[in-house]
Scaffold this active site. Structure first.
Site, PDB file in Angstrom:
ATOM      1  N   TYR A 167       0.758  -1.286  -0.096  1.00 13.34           N
ATOM      2  CA  TYR A 167       0.223   0.045   0.460  1.00 13.34           C
ATOM      3  C   TYR A 167       0.560   1.171   0.001  1.00 13.34           C
ATOM      4  O   TYR A 167       0.815   2.426  -0.877  1.00 13.34           O
ATOM      5  CB  TYR A 167      -0.627   0.453   1.364  1.00 13.34           C
ATOM      6  CG  TYR A 167      -1.552   1.290   1.736  1.00 13.34           C
ATOM      7  CD1 TYR A 167      -2.895   2.070   0.920  1.00 13.34           C
ATOM      8  CD2 TYR A 167      -1.031   1.922   2.730  1.00 13.34           C
ATOM      9  CE1 TYR A 167      -3.473   3.066   1.467  1.00 13.34           C
ATOM     10  CE2 TYR A 167      -1.442   2.969   3.689  1.00 13.34           C
ATOM     11  CZ  TYR A 167      -2.835   3.820   2.727  1.00 13.34           C
ATOM     12  OH  TYR A 167      -2.996   4.826   3.573  1.00 13.34           O
ATOM     13  N   LYS A 171       1.457   4.645  -2.179  1.00 13.49           N
ATOM     14  CA  LYS A 171       1.602   5.993  -2.435  1.00 13.49           C
ATOM     15  C   LYS A 171       2.315   6.287  -2.530  1.00 13.49           C
ATOM     16  O   LYS A 171       2.781   8.124  -3.105  1.00 13.49           O
ATOM     17  CB  LYS A 171       1.117   6.066  -1.077  1.00 13.49           C
ATOM     18  CG  LYS A 171       0.309   5.582   0.196  1.00 13.49           C
ATOM     19  CD  LYS A 171      -1.708   5.704  -0.201  1.00 13.49           C
ATOM     20  CE  LYS A 171      -1.666   7.123   0.214  1.00 13.49           C
ATOM     21  NZ  LYS A 171      -3.016   8.324  -0.467  1.00 13.49           N
TER      22      LYS A 171
HETATM   23  N1  LIG Z   1      -5.996   6.892   7.857  1.00 14.63           N
HETATM   24  C1  LIG Z   1      -4.857   6.946   8.343  1.00 14.63           C
HETATM   25  O1  LIG Z   1      -4.089   7.151   9.108  1.00 14.63           O
HETATM   26  C2  LIG Z   1      -4.310   8.227   7.061  1.00 14.63           C
HETATM   27  C3  LIG Z   1      -5.136   8.198   6.011  1.00 14.63           C
HETATM   28  N2  LIG Z   1      -3.923   8.801   4.508  1.00 14.63           N
HETATM   29  C4  LIG Z   1      -4.372   8.674   3.252  1.00 14.63           C
HETATM   30  O2  LIG Z   1      -5.454   9.485   3.752  1.00 14.63           O
HETATM   31  C5  LIG Z   1      -6.268   9.593   2.766  1.00 14.63           C
HETATM   32  C6  LIG Z   1      -8.428   9.240   3.396  1.00 14.63           C
HETATM   33  O3  LIG Z   1      -7.611   7.941   4.565  1.00 14.63           O
HETATM   34  P1  LIG Z   1      -9.097   7.093   5.010  1.00 14.63           P
HETATM   35  O4  LIG Z   1      -9.934   8.866   4.927  1.00 14.63           O
HETATM   36  O5  LIG Z   1      -8.559   7.567   6.139  1.00 14.63           O
HETATM   37  O6  LIG Z   1      -9.603   6.363   4.082  1.00 14.63           O
HETATM   38  P2  LIG Z   1     -10.862   5.465   3.741  1.00 14.63           P
HETATM   39  O7  LIG Z   1     -11.016   4.670   3.470  1.00 14.63           O
HETATM   40  O8  LIG Z   1     -11.989   5.987   4.911  1.00 14.63           O
HETATM   41  O9  LIG Z   1     -11.463   6.617   2.757  1.00 14.63           O
HETATM   42  C7  LIG Z   1     -11.627   5.875   1.391  1.00 14.63           C
HETATM   43  C8  LIG Z   1     -11.935   6.582  -0.133  1.00 14.63           C
HETATM   44  O10 LIG Z   1     -11.625   6.072  -1.293  1.00 14.63           O
HETATM   45  C9  LIG Z   1     -12.830   5.399  -1.835  1.00 14.63           C
HETATM   46  N3  LIG Z   1     -12.481   4.831  -2.937  1.00 14.63           N
HETATM   47  C10 LIG Z   1     -11.452   4.246  -2.634  1.00 14.63           C
HETATM   48  N4  LIG Z   1     -11.235   3.571  -4.118  1.00 14.63           N
HETATM   49  C11 LIG Z   1     -11.716   4.187  -4.799  1.00 14.63           C
HETATM   50  C12 LIG Z   1     -12.130   4.807  -6.153  1.00 14.63           C
HETATM   51  N5  LIG Z   1     -11.530   3.549  -7.068  1.00 14.63           N
HETATM   52  N6  LIG Z   1     -12.545   5.740  -6.918  1.00 14.63           N
HETATM   53  C13 LIG Z   1     -13.003   6.389  -6.113  1.00 14.63           C
HETATM   54  N7  LIG Z   1     -13.552   6.402  -4.911  1.00 14.63           N
HETATM   55  C14 LIG Z   1     -12.802   5.229  -3.975  1.00 14.63           C
HETATM   56  C15 LIG Z   1     -13.183   4.860  -0.335  1.00 14.63           C
HETATM   57  O11 LIG Z   1     -14.408   4.388  -1.225  1.00 14.63           O
HETATM   58  C16 LIG Z   1     -13.535   5.765   0.893  1.00 14.63           C
HETATM   59  O12 LIG Z   1     -14.775   6.635   0.531  1.00 14.63           O
HETATM   60  C17 LIG Z   1      -6.166   8.378   1.864  1.00 14.63           C
HETATM   61  O13 LIG Z   1      -5.089   8.517   1.030  1.00 14.63           O
HETATM   62  C18 LIG Z   1      -4.945   7.433   2.666  1.00 14.63           C
HETATM   63  O14 LIG Z   1      -3.970   7.197   1.671  1.00 14.63           O
HETATM   64  C19 LIG Z   1      -2.857   8.779   4.855  1.00 14.63           C
HETATM   65  C20 LIG Z   1      -1.831   8.687   6.528  1.00 14.63           C
HETATM   66  C21 LIG Z   1      -2.452   7.962   7.166  1.00 14.63           C
END
Ligand SMILES: NC(=O)C1=CN([C@@H]2O[C@H](COP(=O)(O)OP(=O)(O)OC[C@H]3O[C@@H](n4cnc5c(N)ncnc54)[C@H](O)[C@@H]3O)[C@@H](O)[C@H]2O)C=CC1
Ligand SMILES: CC(C)=CCC[C@@H](C)[C@H]1CC[C@H]2C3=C(CC[C@]12C)[C@@]1(C)CCC(=O)C[C@@H]1CC3
Length: 369
Positions: A167, A171
């Protein structure tokens, strides 16, 4: 193709317009108050949408799922890998926030590559074609983490040569694509925000995983001496960093084509943070220590064993070398660059953030006998 779920935009509630008495703006010239949040149905995405609306921006959400209702938001349902699906959601907006990703726990290499890498290329192309001026990517501080100590790491650290998982590998690919797409000659500006350990109300990962581990009796041990400092960042601070980045990203600004750590600026011992969440929800904190190297080799042994057994049975381990590294090493980052370039400072302290988070999960509280 994207499905547009609501035609036309509603004006935001005038009471939510920012305190200066005028609507907030992404553009120097005052033209752009519209944005699209790709991944706007996710944990971070929903908090982004709430704060953007509160600041008077008009907001589109593009996501593969619709997880909330709002008559202030225009929803577009689709896969970000499909440029044609993206275009209707991007036309006429000044800023695109790209915070979509498959969940790390999905452990699906093909999906990570397709969405995070090739999908992000589709997002960039769609932005260009739709005439979007600014793209703000949600990257991750883990792009420089190889499982060994990082203390107050700056953005100048090189990308991890051996990222902790696939993953994170994607990124890195994603961040490189977005930063190199910065193109001032064509009025297209890009930047990346690198949060770390995002937590807060409605997070489906950190607190629920922790509570599940506590309920199944797995939260007895502290890996190492328990003094390793880590960044946990409250979701509202992460959102604040994204919005500031969008507002300060313009021709000639220090943000163009650069990545920025956004943290709470209060690194905390990993096990103190875990214990505060657990005790806040009435679970016992871990109290026995296990040496880091012992935990690491036990987890490694377990993963080798499971790999050997894979043709016969598929078991997903909770105790993995990657998790041991996350739980037993220092990994905290400096957000000085964001302070200087965009005037960032956290808006919610860690104490307040933990209190709000614990309070937001009444259903995960330990049932009293
Ligand atoms: N949660 C954490 O601790 C951290 C998160 N991040 C990054 O922050 C961002 C948001 O993370 P979260 O909100 O925790 O994740 P999450 O899983 O809650 O939200 C991700 C969203 O992306 C959507 N998604 C996934 N594949 C898709 C596609 N092919 N087309 C359209 N939509 C799609 C999902 O339906 C979901 O609503 C991500 O890029 C993650 O890599 C970075 C560092 C830490
Ligand atoms: C800083 C950061 C990136 C935090 C977010 C990830 C967390 C959800 C995990 C990081 C280390 C994990 C971990 C466990 C649960 C999930 C994490 C806190 C265990 C406590 C699960 C039970 C065990 O067997 C030990 C694990 C240690 C590491």
């Amino acid at each position: 193709m994207a499905t547009r779920l609501r035609a036309g935009r509603h004006e935001v509630d005038p009471a939510l317009v920012n305190i200066l008495g005028r609507k907030a703006d992404f553009s120097e010239a005052g033209a752009g108050r519209s944005c699209t949040v790709i991944g706007g149905s996710g944990f971070l995405g929903q908090h982004m949408v709430e704060q953007l609306l509160a600041k008077g921006y008009s907001v589109n959400v593009f996501d593969i799922h619709k997880r909330f209702e709002s008559d202030q938001v225009t929803f577009f349902l689709g896969d970000l890998c499909d440029k044609e699906a993206l275009l209707p959601a991007l036309r006429g907006v000044a800023v695109v926030f790209h915070c979509a990703s498959p969940a790390p726990a999905s452990d699906n290499r093909e999906l990570f590559y397709r969405v995070n890498f090739t999908g992000t290329k589709a997002v960039i192309e769609a932005c260009r074609e739709a005439g979007v001026q600014k793209l703000v990517l949600t990257s991750s501080a883990s792009v420089v983490f190889e499982g060994t100590d990082i203390k107050n790491g700056s953005e100048d650290l090189p990308y991890a040569q051996k990222p902790i998982d696939y993953y994170t590998e994607t990124k890195i690919l994603q961040e490189k694509e977005v930063l190199s797409a910065n193109d001032p000659d064509n009025n297209f500006f890009t930047t990346a925000i690198r949060p770390h350990g995002i937590f807060g109300p409605r997070d489906p990962q950190l607190v629920p995983i922790l509570v599940q581990a506590a309920r199944s009796g797995k939260m007895k041990f502290i890996i190492g001496d328990g003094k390793n400092l880590v960044d946990f960042t409250y979701v509202e601070n992460v959102v604040h960093g994204h919005i500031l980045a969008a507002e300060k990203l313009h021709k000639g600004s220090a943000l163009c084509g650069k990545a920025f750590h956004i943290t709470n600026d209060e690194p905390i011992p990993f096990w103190t943070f875990m214990s505060r969440i657990l005790t806040g929800l009435d679970y016992d904190p871990p109290k026995y220590h296990i040496p880091y190297w012992l935990a690491y080799y036990l987890a490694l042994l377990l993963s080798l064993l499971l790999a050997l057994l894979r043709p016969l049975v598929t078991i997903k381990a909770t105790f993995t070398p990657m998790r041991v590294a996350l739980a037993g090493t220092f990994h905290y980052y400096s957000c000085e660059r964001a302070k200087r370039a965009m005037g960032y400072s956290p808006v919610v302290s860690l104490d307040e953030a933990i209190a709000r988070t614990v309070q937001s999960y009444p259903g995960l509280r330990r049932a009293r006998a």
